[in-house]
Design a protein around this motif. Structure first.
Motif, PDB file in Angstrom:
ATOM      1  N   HIS A   1      -8.207 -26.198  -6.578  1.00  0.00           N
ATOM      2  CA  HIS A   1      -7.666 -27.524  -6.263  1.00  0.00           C
ATOM      3  C   HIS A   1      -7.314 -28.320  -7.512  1.00  0.00           C
ATOM      4  N   LEU A   2      -7.772 -27.872  -8.675  1.00  0.00           N
ATOM      5  CA  LEU A   2      -7.421 -28.516  -9.933  1.00  0.00           C
ATOM      6  C   LEU A   2      -6.447 -27.690 -10.762  1.00  0.00           C
ATOM      7  N   SER A   3      -6.389 -26.388 -10.504  1.00  0.00           N
ATOM      8  CA  SER A   3      -5.596 -25.493 -11.354  1.00  0.00           C
ATOM      9  C   SER A   3      -4.128 -25.447 -10.977  1.00  0.00           C
ATOM     10  N   GLY A   4      -3.808 -25.878  -9.753  1.00  0.00           N
ATOM     11  CA  GLY A   4      -2.436 -25.740  -9.254  1.00  0.00           C
ATOM     12  C   GLY A   4      -2.274 -24.573  -8.315  1.00  0.00           C
ATOM     13  N   ALA A   5      -3.345 -23.772  -8.126  1.00  0.00           N
ATOM     14  CA  ALA A   5      -3.235 -22.610  -7.248  1.00  0.00           C
ATOM     15  C   ALA A   5      -3.126 -23.003  -5.783  1.00  0.00           C
ATOM     16  N   ASN A   6      -3.489 -24.239  -5.445  1.00  0.00           N
ATOM     17  CA  ASN A   6      -3.407 -24.657  -4.040  1.00  0.00           C
ATOM     18  C   ASN A   6      -2.031 -25.203  -3.678  1.00  0.00           C
ATOM     19  N   ARG A   7      -1.100 -25.229  -4.637  1.00  0.00           N
ATOM     20  CA  ARG A   7       0.289 -25.628  -4.359  1.00  0.00           C
ATOM     21  C   ARG A   7       1.189 -24.436  -4.671  1.00  0.00           C
ATOM     22  N   PRO A   8       1.450 -23.591  -3.685  1.00  0.00           N
ATOM     23  CA  PRO A   8       2.103 -22.312  -3.974  1.00  0.00           C
ATOM     24  C   PRO A   8       3.606 -22.388  -4.172  1.00  0.00           C
ATOM     25  N   PHE A   9       4.245 -23.487  -3.762  1.00  0.00           N
ATOM     26  CA  PHE A   9       5.712 -23.499  -3.739  1.00  0.00           C
ATOM     27  C   PHE A   9       6.252 -24.576  -4.675  1.00  0.00           C
ATOM     28  N   ARG A  10       6.542 -24.162  -5.897  1.00  0.00           N
ATOM     29  CA  ARG A  10       7.197 -25.066  -6.849  1.00  0.00           C
ATOM     30  C   ARG A  10       8.682 -24.743  -6.827  1.00  0.00           C
ATOM     31  N   LEU A  11       9.385 -25.380  -5.922  1.00  0.00           N
ATOM     32  CA  LEU A  11      10.776 -25.025  -5.659  1.00  0.00           C
ATOM     33  C   LEU A  11      11.718 -26.074  -6.217  1.00  0.00           C
TER      34      LEU A  11
ATOM     35  N   ARG B   1       1.075 -16.339  -5.128  1.00  0.00           N
ATOM     36  CA  ARG B   1       0.086 -16.849  -6.076  1.00  0.00           C
ATOM     37  C   ARG B   1       0.171 -16.106  -7.410  1.00  0.00           C
ATOM     38  N   ILE B   2       0.285 -14.781  -7.335  1.00  0.00           N
ATOM     39  CA  ILE B   2       0.347 -13.992  -8.569  1.00  0.00           C
ATOM     40  C   ILE B   2       1.603 -14.342  -9.361  1.00  0.00           C
ATOM     41  N   TYR B   3       2.734 -14.456  -8.665  1.00  0.00           N
ATOM     42  CA  TYR B   3       3.966 -14.802  -9.367  1.00  0.00           C
ATOM     43  C   TYR B   3       3.834 -16.165 -10.043  1.00  0.00           C
ATOM     44  N   THR B   4       3.271 -17.139  -9.338  1.00  0.00           N
ATOM     45  CA  THR B   4       3.107 -18.474  -9.909  1.00  0.00           C
ATOM     46  C   THR B   4       2.207 -18.429 -11.133  1.00  0.00           C
ATOM     47  N   GLU B   5       1.187 -17.584 -11.077  1.00  0.00           N
ATOM     48  CA  GLU B   5       0.307 -17.426 -12.230  1.00  0.00           C
ATOM     49  C   GLU B   5       1.044 -16.755 -13.385  1.00  0.00           C
ATOM     50  N   LEU B   6       1.867 -15.752 -13.089  1.00  0.00           N
ATOM     51  CA  LEU B   6       2.648 -15.096 -14.142  1.00  0.00           C
ATOM     52  C   LEU B   6       3.631 -16.063 -14.785  1.00  0.00           C
TER      53      LEU B   6
ATOM     54  N   THR C   1      10.826  -7.477   4.626  1.00  0.00           N
ATOM     55  CA  THR C   1      11.921  -6.596   4.232  1.00  0.00           C
ATOM     56  C   THR C   1      13.048  -7.336   3.534  1.00  0.00           C
ATOM     57  N   ARG C   2      13.445  -8.475   4.050  1.00  0.00           N
ATOM     58  CA  ARG C   2      14.717  -9.090   3.665  1.00  0.00           C
ATOM     59  C   ARG C   2      14.620 -10.136   2.562  1.00  0.00           C
ATOM     60  N   ILE C   3      13.429 -10.425   2.098  1.00  0.00           N
ATOM     61  CA  ILE C   3      13.268 -11.443   1.061  1.00  0.00           C
ATOM     62  C   ILE C   3      12.563 -10.799  -0.127  1.00  0.00           C
ATOM     63  N   ALA C   4      13.256 -10.678  -1.235  1.00  0.00           N
ATOM     64  CA  ALA C   4      12.719  -9.958  -2.387  1.00  0.00           C
ATOM     65  C   ALA C   4      11.831 -10.818  -3.269  1.00  0.00           C
ATOM     66  N   HIS C   5      12.029 -12.120  -3.282  1.00  0.00           N
ATOM     67  CA  HIS C   5      11.245 -12.991  -4.149  1.00  0.00           C
ATOM     68  C   HIS C   5       9.954 -13.381  -3.428  1.00  0.00           C
ATOM     69  N   PRO C   6       8.786 -13.179  -4.042  1.00  0.00           N
ATOM     70  CA  PRO C   6       7.530 -13.434  -3.325  1.00  0.00           C
ATOM     71  C   PRO C   6       7.322 -14.878  -2.916  1.00  0.00           C
ATOM     72  N   VAL C   7       7.698 -15.823  -3.768  1.00  0.00           N
ATOM     73  CA  VAL C   7       7.516 -17.235  -3.411  1.00  0.00           C
ATOM     74  C   VAL C   7       8.441 -17.617  -2.265  1.00  0.00           C
ATOM     75  N   HIS C   8       9.680 -17.129  -2.290  1.00  0.00           N
ATOM     76  CA  HIS C   8      10.611 -17.437  -1.214  1.00  0.00           C
ATOM     77  C   HIS C   8      10.155 -16.797   0.097  1.00  0.00           C
ATOM     78  N   ALA C   9       9.615 -15.577   0.016  1.00  0.00           N
ATOM     79  CA  ALA C   9       9.116 -14.915   1.226  1.00  0.00           C
ATOM     80  C   ALA C   9       7.946 -15.688   1.821  1.00  0.00           C
ATOM     81  N   ALA C  10       7.001 -16.105   0.972  1.00  0.00           N
ATOM     82  CA  ALA C  10       5.864 -16.874   1.472  1.00  0.00           C
ATOM     83  C   ALA C  10       6.305 -18.231   1.997  1.00  0.00           C
TER      84      ALA C  10
ATOM     85  N   ASP D   1      17.988 -21.248  -1.822  1.00  0.00           N
ATOM     86  CA  ASP D   1      17.656 -19.830  -1.666  1.00  0.00           C
ATOM     87  C   ASP D   1      16.736 -19.609  -0.469  1.00  0.00           C
ATOM     88  N   VAL D   2      15.754 -20.492  -0.302  1.00  0.00           N
ATOM     89  CA  VAL D   2      14.842 -20.377   0.836  1.00  0.00           C
ATOM     90  C   VAL D   2      15.591 -20.594   2.146  1.00  0.00           C
ATOM     91  N   ALA D   3      16.528 -21.546   2.146  1.00  0.00           N
ATOM     92  CA  ALA D   3      17.320 -21.788   3.352  1.00  0.00           C
ATOM     93  C   ALA D   3      18.152 -20.561   3.714  1.00  0.00           C
TER      94      ALA D   3
END
Length: 382
Positions: free
Chosen positions: A338-348, A322-327, A267-276, A355-357
């Motif tokens: 493991h080569l595409s970057g999809a296994n590292r979800p948080f590029r902060l 994941r979808i946001y990171t791909e977008l 509910t309280r976190i609108a950004h998908p990466v920050h929520a995850a 913001d995450v804090a």
């Protein structure tokens, strides 16, 4: 021989832009339904809002009146999905002032939560730029789109109606039949029910706080940048603090405490990466500086910082991130995870760590105190 560059080709690393033009539209998409209410009868708006059924993948949106900035409609969609932006008395996250980022956030949630139909009320008030972004969202997510025009059809809709198949109707009964307001909720993937049951915001004064699990040693991080907080700065008393155990297995998460935490994050976190990211802190106690280093399990590299078998409530958050990171163009879709970057979800970035804090604190979560290892000096032999 000239060595080949390992850099990704431009066509494989591209950032999705919420742009659309009438000559570039997919004829295979569901036709737009245009409900015209020339006399602005309230029954039309009431019928449209009653069509809001998240469990059925249908979301009704009432746009912010007279809000013309390009980011506003995207944020109206995000709010209709049950995601709340920070209160007005706090400094807004950087992305809320950027239209493209706001539409990427909306697109990520739309796909991850299985939304198939948007009903836009008061569509005669949204701008041509809003309509362009909305059509780009339709093209990307392949949603069904219903526009409720309460008044004369605006000129901004003319190029869209010429280019896109659509079904017009003015009859209220036809509108009700189309919106299927009597449809029962359908089953959905596990974990999606958390965002159907929002947590109160602002939080009640007596809402309990939860202490995150102890911070793990790994992944190791470099010394944090000066000014980047390691933990949220909380300067208020905590009358109730409940310790959360570290994640070991999905079956560990049926309790009321974890249900409450899941609903707060959804509910309280609108950004998908920050929520995850906050969810990852809940599961394993990671500090904000560790988040950028953690990895997900993949078939090629099953050993990772977050296991593959996550609790159900985390799955839509992970998928939205994941979808946001791909977008954003950070994932090579033509390579294994493991080569595409999809296994590292948080590029902060450092400011996103802030913001995450703040999002962690908004969910009434506090880090566990860092426990120093007891010193064990060697005793000298006599």
């Amino acid at each position: 021989m000239t060595p080949t560059s390992p850099a990704a080709a431009p066509e494989t690393l591209t950032q999705w832009q919420p742009t659309w033009s009438p000559d570039k539209t997919d004829p295979g998409l569901p036709p737009i339904t245009l409900i015209t209410d020339p006399h602005d009868h309230p029954d039309y708006t009431t019928t449209a809002l009653a069509a809001h059924q998240p469990a059925a993948g249908r979301i009704a949106v009432h746009p912010t009146p007279l809000a013309t900035a390009p980011a506003y409609l995207a944020q109206d969609l995000i709010r209709a999905l049950g995601k709340h932006l920070p209160p007005s008395d706090t400094e807004p996250p950087w992305w809320t002032g950027n239209a493209d980022e706001s539409w990427r956030v909306a697109a990520a949630w739309t796909q991850a939560l299985g939304i198939s139909h948007y009903v836009i009320c008061r569509a005669h008030r949204i701008t041509a730029r809003h309509l362009e972004h909305l059509m780009a969202l339709r093209e990307h997510t392949r949603i069904q789109l219903t526009l409720v025009v309460s008044g004369p059809t605006p000129a901004a809709l003319a190029p869209i109606l010429k280019a896109v198949p659509h079904h017009p109707t003015e009859a209220l009964e036809s509108a009700r039949l189309h919106l299927q307001t009597g449809q029962q909720q359908t089953s959905a993937p596990a974990g999606h029910d958390h965002w159907w049951h929002p947590a109160p915001l602002p939080a009640p004064e007596d809402e309990p706080w939860y202490e995150l699990p102890p911070r793990p040693r790994r992944p190791a991080v470099v010394t944090p940048r000066q000014g980047a907080p390691a933990r949220p700065s909380v300067d208020r008393p905590h009358p109730i603090v409940i310790a959360l155990p570290a994640f070991t297995h999905p079956d560990d998460y049926p309790g009321t405490s974890h249900q409450a935490v899941a609903q707060r994050i959804h509910t309280r976190i609108a950004h998908p990466v920050h929520a995850a990211a906050v969810a990852a802190r809940v599961l394993a106690g990671y500090d904000t500086e560790q988040l950028s280093q953690i990895t997900l399990s993949t078939p090629q590299r099953p050993s990772a910082d977050l296991p593959a078998n996550l609790p159900a409530w985390m799955l839509p958050l992970q998928e939205a991130a994941r979808i946001y990171t791909e977008l954003q163009g950070h994932i090579r879709t033509d390579l294994p995870a493991h080569l595409s970057g999809a296994n590292r979800p948080f590029r902060l970035t450092s400011w996103e760590q802030d913001d995450v804090a703040h999002a962690t604190e908004t969910c009434r979560l506090i880090p566990a105190p860092i426990r120093k290892r007891p010193s064990n000096p060697r005793k000298r032999r006599p």
